[in-house]
Design a protein around this motif. Structure first.
Motif, PDB file in Angstrom:
ATOM      1  N   GLN A  37      54.521  50.975  47.277  1.00  0.00           N
ATOM      2  CA  GLN A  37      54.571  52.449  47.142  1.00  0.00           C
ATOM      3  C   GLN A  37      53.160  53.047  47.070  1.00  0.00           C
ATOM      4  OE1 GLN A  37      56.834  53.449  43.624  1.00  0.00           O
ATOM      5  NE2 GLN A  37      58.657  52.375  44.351  1.00  0.00           N
ATOM      6  N   LYS A  38      52.216  52.296  46.476  1.00  0.00           N
ATOM      7  CA  LYS A  38      50.855  52.807  46.264  1.00  0.00           C
ATOM      8  C   LYS A  38      49.883  52.342  47.355  1.00  0.00           C
ATOM      9  CE  LYS A  38      50.073  55.060  43.256  1.00  0.00           C
ATOM     10  NZ  LYS A  38      49.926  55.381  41.846  1.00  0.00           N
ATOM     11  N   ASP A  39      50.410  51.761  48.448  1.00  0.00           N
ATOM     12  CA  ASP A  39      49.555  51.236  49.527  1.00  0.00           C
ATOM     13  C   ASP A  39      48.497  50.266  48.995  1.00  0.00           C
ATOM     14  OD1 ASP A  39      50.794  52.500  51.641  1.00  0.00           O
ATOM     15  OD2 ASP A  39      49.624  54.342  51.375  1.00  0.00           O
ATOM     16  N   SER A  40      48.888  49.463  48.019  1.00  0.00           N
ATOM     17  CA  SER A  40      47.984  48.486  47.426  1.00  0.00           C
ATOM     18  C   SER A  40      48.368  47.098  47.940  1.00  0.00           C
ATOM     19  CB  SER A  40      48.109  48.532  45.903  1.00  0.00           C
ATOM     20  OG  SER A  40      47.060  47.828  45.301  1.00  0.00           O
ATOM     21  N   SER A  41      47.387  46.220  48.126  1.00  0.00           N
ATOM     22  CA  SER A  41      47.678  44.897  48.704  1.00  0.00           C
ATOM     23  C   SER A  41      48.692  44.131  47.855  1.00  0.00           C
ATOM     24  CB  SER A  41      46.391  44.096  48.855  1.00  0.00           C
ATOM     25  OG  SER A  41      45.725  43.990  47.621  1.00  0.00           O
ATOM     26  N   LEU A  42      49.610  43.476  48.541  1.00  0.00           N
ATOM     27  CA  LEU A  42      50.723  42.808  47.867  1.00  0.00           C
ATOM     28  C   LEU A  42      50.290  41.471  47.273  1.00  0.00           C
ATOM     29  CD1 LEU A  42      53.590  43.499  50.466  1.00  0.00           C
ATOM     30  CD2 LEU A  42      52.867  44.905  48.519  1.00  0.00           C
ATOM     31  N   MET A  43      51.059  41.010  46.258  1.00  0.00           N
ATOM     32  CA  MET A  43      50.797  39.735  45.599  1.00  0.00           C
ATOM     33  C   MET A  43      51.556  38.619  46.327  1.00  0.00           C
ATOM     34  SD  MET A  43      48.982  40.847  43.014  1.00  0.00           S
ATOM     35  CE  MET A  43      48.930  39.403  41.992  1.00  0.00           C
ATOM     36  N   LYS A  44      50.955  37.442  46.385  1.00  0.00           N
ATOM     37  CA  LYS A  44      51.625  36.299  47.021  1.00  0.00           C
ATOM     38  C   LYS A  44      52.245  35.373  45.978  1.00  0.00           C
ATOM     39  CE  LYS A  44      48.888  36.400  51.209  1.00  0.00           C
ATOM     40  NZ  LYS A  44      47.762  35.859  51.943  1.00  0.00           N
ATOM     41  N   GLN A  45      51.808  35.548  44.717  1.00  0.00           N
ATOM     42  CA  GLN A  45      52.363  34.744  43.627  1.00  0.00           C
ATOM     43  C   GLN A  45      52.220  35.520  42.331  1.00  0.00           C
ATOM     44  OE1 GLN A  45      49.729  31.419  44.215  1.00  0.00           O
ATOM     45  NE2 GLN A  45      48.365  32.079  42.577  1.00  0.00           N
ATOM     46  N   SER A  46      52.819  35.002  41.284  1.00  0.00           N
ATOM     47  CA  SER A  46      52.728  35.661  39.967  1.00  0.00           C
ATOM     48  C   SER A  46      51.268  35.735  39.514  1.00  0.00           C
ATOM     49  CB  SER A  46      53.545  34.883  38.936  1.00  0.00           C
ATOM     50  OG  SER A  46      54.894  34.848  39.322  1.00  0.00           O
ATOM     51  N   ASP A  47      50.963  36.797  38.738  1.00  0.00           N
ATOM     52  CA  ASP A  47      49.593  36.945  38.214  1.00  0.00           C
ATOM     53  C   ASP A  47      49.639  37.767  36.927  1.00  0.00           C
ATOM     54  OD1 ASP A  47      46.876  36.711  38.024  1.00  0.00           O
ATOM     55  OD2 ASP A  47      46.470  37.403  40.068  1.00  0.00           O
ATOM     56  N   LYS A  48      48.538  37.716  36.176  1.00  0.00           N
ATOM     57  CA  LYS A  48      48.467  38.473  34.924  1.00  0.00           C
ATOM     58  C   LYS A  48      48.492  39.981  35.218  1.00  0.00           C
ATOM     59  CE  LYS A  48      47.871  34.849  32.227  1.00  0.00           C
ATOM     60  NZ  LYS A  48      49.043  34.323  31.512  1.00  0.00           N
ATOM     61  N   MET A  49      49.180  40.714  34.361  1.00  0.00           N
ATOM     62  CA  MET A  49      49.315  42.164  34.569  1.00  0.00           C
ATOM     63  C   MET A  49      47.980  42.886  34.390  1.00  0.00           C
ATOM     64  SD  MET A  49      53.004  43.487  33.361  1.00  0.00           S
ATOM     65  CE  MET A  49      53.207  42.747  31.767  1.00  0.00           C
ATOM     66  N   PHE A  50      47.078  42.331  33.566  1.00  0.00           N
ATOM     67  CA  PHE A  50      45.759  42.937  33.357  1.00  0.00           C
ATOM     68  C   PHE A  50      45.039  43.100  34.704  1.00  0.00           C
ATOM     69  CE2 PHE A  50      41.319  43.269  32.362  1.00  0.00           C
ATOM     70  CZ  PHE A  50      41.234  43.824  31.095  1.00  0.00           C
ATOM     71  N   LYS A  51      45.112  42.059  35.518  1.00  0.00           N
ATOM     72  CA  LYS A  51      44.426  42.051  36.817  1.00  0.00           C
ATOM     73  C   LYS A  51      44.998  43.125  37.743  1.00  0.00           C
ATOM     74  CE  LYS A  51      43.054  38.719  40.391  1.00  0.00           C
ATOM     75  NZ  LYS A  51      43.242  37.330  40.851  1.00  0.00           N
ATOM     76  N   ILE A  52      46.323  43.257  37.737  1.00  0.00           N
ATOM     77  CA  ILE A  52      46.979  44.245  38.602  1.00  0.00           C
ATOM     78  C   ILE A  52      46.668  45.666  38.104  1.00  0.00           C
ATOM     79  CG2 ILE A  52      49.215  45.106  39.419  1.00  0.00           C
ATOM     80  CD1 ILE A  52      50.125  42.059  38.898  1.00  0.00           C
ATOM     81  N   PHE A  53      46.754  45.857  36.792  1.00  0.00           N
ATOM     82  CA  PHE A  53      46.515  47.167  36.187  1.00  0.00           C
ATOM     83  C   PHE A  53      45.062  47.617  36.405  1.00  0.00           C
ATOM     84  CE2 PHE A  53      47.436  49.709  32.001  1.00  0.00           C
ATOM     85  CZ  PHE A  53      47.444  50.880  32.742  1.00  0.00           C
TER      86      PHE A  53
END
Length: 623
Positions: free
Chosen positions: A495-511
């Motif tokens: 929705q935010k045109d942000s690059s997608l994740m290929k595996q699980s990751d910490k939310m801090f990094k995404i935020f």
């Protein structure tokens, strides 16, 4: 009448004097506030507003330190806005439009409820000084009142001279007389003095304006407040301001009065505020602009009086009136009073220590416009620091000094003491080199522990701050510890045109991604569940978001501040003779001998002192 020897006498009941009196009294000092008119305590002499860019941060700091300005701003607010919200959080600046009459009333009532504080209405005409130490004040009635320290907060009243066109008359403010005697006495003691100028726009009858021709300026949809205490709730209804513009026609009409302008015909020789110029100064300096913004600000909930922000002037009243009637919406305007300029005495602040105590007379403190500043917030913060230090000195405790990396108040005072000022000084975010650390949202974290140690912040306030910090830190840790599956987060990222994740990751990094907000993260079930279970309010959520998104910048600034603080720890002996350091430039020696900095760090900020001069000092002090 006065058989008490007061600990602290505060002269002047403006924003600086009110904060000084409250601070000294709340720290247990027997305090007397003397002012020329008790009906005008904390009067908003100019615009009916508190806060704004960098100024809002100062009000938050005053509140965190136990001052009253934030509370009164909230109780008298008619509109709230967080300015610069489109920029980073270091630039966010709260501002309230105030009810002028209620602001002064609330201030007075809060002061009257303050223990250890007495009041007296009269003009102070001089000081009583013995052996270079202040021991009292003299009033115009010849009364001598004894004390251990004095805080002078005379505002624009010292030999104040009001200008409207080719007319001028003595006065400290419209309708009030000037204060005389103090400047002359201080100069006789060896103080340097100067003259400054400030101005104010016309006040008009709001019933005579046509708002349909203006642009409405409402408050924030979700208003906040200034004080960290829960004395008041955020506004549920607000009054709008309005915006209009001048035009080439308006400028031509104003120019017709330039030959009668005290600014241009030589009557006013002193410098006015660079960042709040008069309308005649604006059209003269910015001749290429064919219009300037005017903000029409209500003076209260119920009054019809309006303040015309952007139209500060000392032109003749007939010129003001004629020109303003050519502004859209002002065709039938009625004046309550014309704008005017005022010249007044000030004392270059390089004559002060960081405590705001004067170097020449022990126990004498200066705060506010007497130090060459402009603005309610700048004055109030100086009053607070002067009141605190006057009380601490009497109690034989260590002085209270805020560094540049601890508070905007620290930047303000260090700028004044170290660099001085030849024009009215106002605070900007750009003046603070550590503005990412000195945000409006974390003033309580920075300063409430210091206030608690001083005896100003209550245990309740301290516990409230600690609870907020604990919840905020825990929320940040939750993001650092918790992973999110890529299939849950990817629809949000898409929705935010942000690059997608290929595996699980910490939310801090995404935020941490620039375009991902807390509202996006709340779509993750674990985040929303955490917020609900731990009952997190918007203040805590916003604090955590800033900590996560700006963690890299914050860490870098902390490291820079730590480096500078090492220089703060290298003290320079009192009355050090710089003239013996021949390898230092002549200008540096002269400036350093005059200002007598306390630390190497302060010496490095004096204009005219080069890095090589600082190196010489470091070598001499044995690094």
């Amino acid at each position: 009448m006065f058989n008490t020897v007061y600990d602290v006498i505060v002269v002047g009941g403006g924003h600086a004097g009110s904060e000084a009196a409250a601070a000294a009294a709340n720290m247990g000092s027997k305090t007397l506030l003397i002012t020329m008119n008790l009906q005008n305590i904390a009067q908003m002499s100019c615009n009916p507003a508190m806060g704004g860019i960098a100024k809002g941060q100062i009000v938050r700091e005053i509140d965190a330190l136990g001052g009253y300005s934030g509370i009164v701003s909230d109780t008298s607010a008619i509109q709230f806005k967080m300015l610069n919200k489109s920029k980073g959080p270091a630039m966010w600046s709260p501002r309230v439009q105030s009810d002028r009459m209620r602001f002064a009333e609330d201030w007075r009532l809060m002061l009257e409820k303050t223990a250890n504080l007495d009041f007296y209405q009269e003009m102070v005409s001089g000081l009583v000084v013995k052996n270079n130490k202040v021991v009292g004040v003299k009033t115009s009635l010849g009364i001598e009142i004894s004390c251990k320290s004095v805080v002078l907060t005379n505002g624009t009243f010292l030999n104040g001279l009001i200008h409207i066109g080719d007319k001028n008359f003595g006065g400290g403010r419209a309708g009030e007389k000037a204060a005389t005697g103090i400047t002359e006495q201080l100069v006789s003691f060896g103080f340097d003095s100067g003259r400054m100028k400030t101005g104010t726009p016309p006040r008009v009858d709001g019933r005579s304006l046509d708002y349909s021709k203006m642009i409405e300026q409402p408050g924030d949809e979700h208003p906040e407040k200034f004080s960290y205490l829960d004395v008041t709730k955020p506004l549920t209804k607000q009054r709008s301001c309005y915006m209009s513009y001048t035009s080439p026609e308006v400028h031509d009409l104003l120019r017709e009065g330039f030959d009668r302008s005290p600014m241009f015909n030589g009557r006013i020789k002193s410098l006015g505020p660079r960042y709040c110029p008069s309308i005649e100064d604006k059209i003269n300096r910015f001749a290429d602009k064919d219009r300037h913004q005017l903000f029409i600000e209500p003076e209260g909930w119920h009054t019809v009086e309006m303040y015309i922000n952007g139209f500060s002037t000392s032109l003749p009243e007939d010129v003001q009136f004629k020109a303003l009637r050519s502004v859209a919406g002002f065709e039938n305007v009625k004046f309550f009073r014309p704008g005017y300029a005022i010249e007044y005495d000030y004392f270059p602040p390089t004559q002060l220590q960081h405590t705001l105590e004067t170097k020449l007379i022990e126990g004498l403190y200066f705060a506010g416009q007497i130090n060459g500043t402009t603005g309610y917030e700048e004055a109030a913060s100086q009053g607070l620091i002067a009141g605190i230090n006057a009380a601490l000195k009497i109690q034989e405790r260590e002085p209270f000094i805020l560094s540049r990396s601890e508070a905007y108040i620290g930047v303000l005072i260090d700028d004044l003491i170290t660099k001085g000022t030849e024009e009215p000084y106002r605070m900007f975010t750009s003046r603070a080199e550590y503005r990412t650390l000195l945000r409006q949202d974390n003033a309580d974290f920075r300063l409430t522990p210091k206030s608690f140690e001083l005896g100003l912040a209550s245990e309740k306030r301290m516990k409230r701050m600690e609870e907020k910090q604990k919840k905020s830190d825990a929320f940040v840790q939750f993001f650092a510890d918790t992973s999110v599956k890529h299939e849950e987060i990817n629809p949000i990222l898409e929705q935010k045109d942000s690059s997608l994740m290929k595996q699980s990751d910490k939310m801090f990094k995404i935020f941490s991604r620039p375009n991902i907000t807390i509202d996006d993260m709340r779509q993750v079930e674990a985040v929303e569940t955490y917020i609900q279970e731990h009952d997190l309010d918007n203040e805590i959520i916003e604090q955590a978001e800033i900590q996560i998104k700006y963690s890299g910048y914050i860490e870098k600034e902390k490291n820079n501040a730590d480096k500078l603080n090492r220089l703060e720890n290298i003290k320079i002996p009192k009355n050090f003779d710089y003239s013996k350091l021949k390898s230092m430039s002549m200008e540096a020696r002269e400036k350093l001998n005059k200002i007598q900095p306390v630390t190497i760090s302060q010496a490095s900020r004096i204009s005219g002192v080069s890095p090589s001069d600082v190196s010489v000092l470091l070598v001499y002090m044995g690094r």
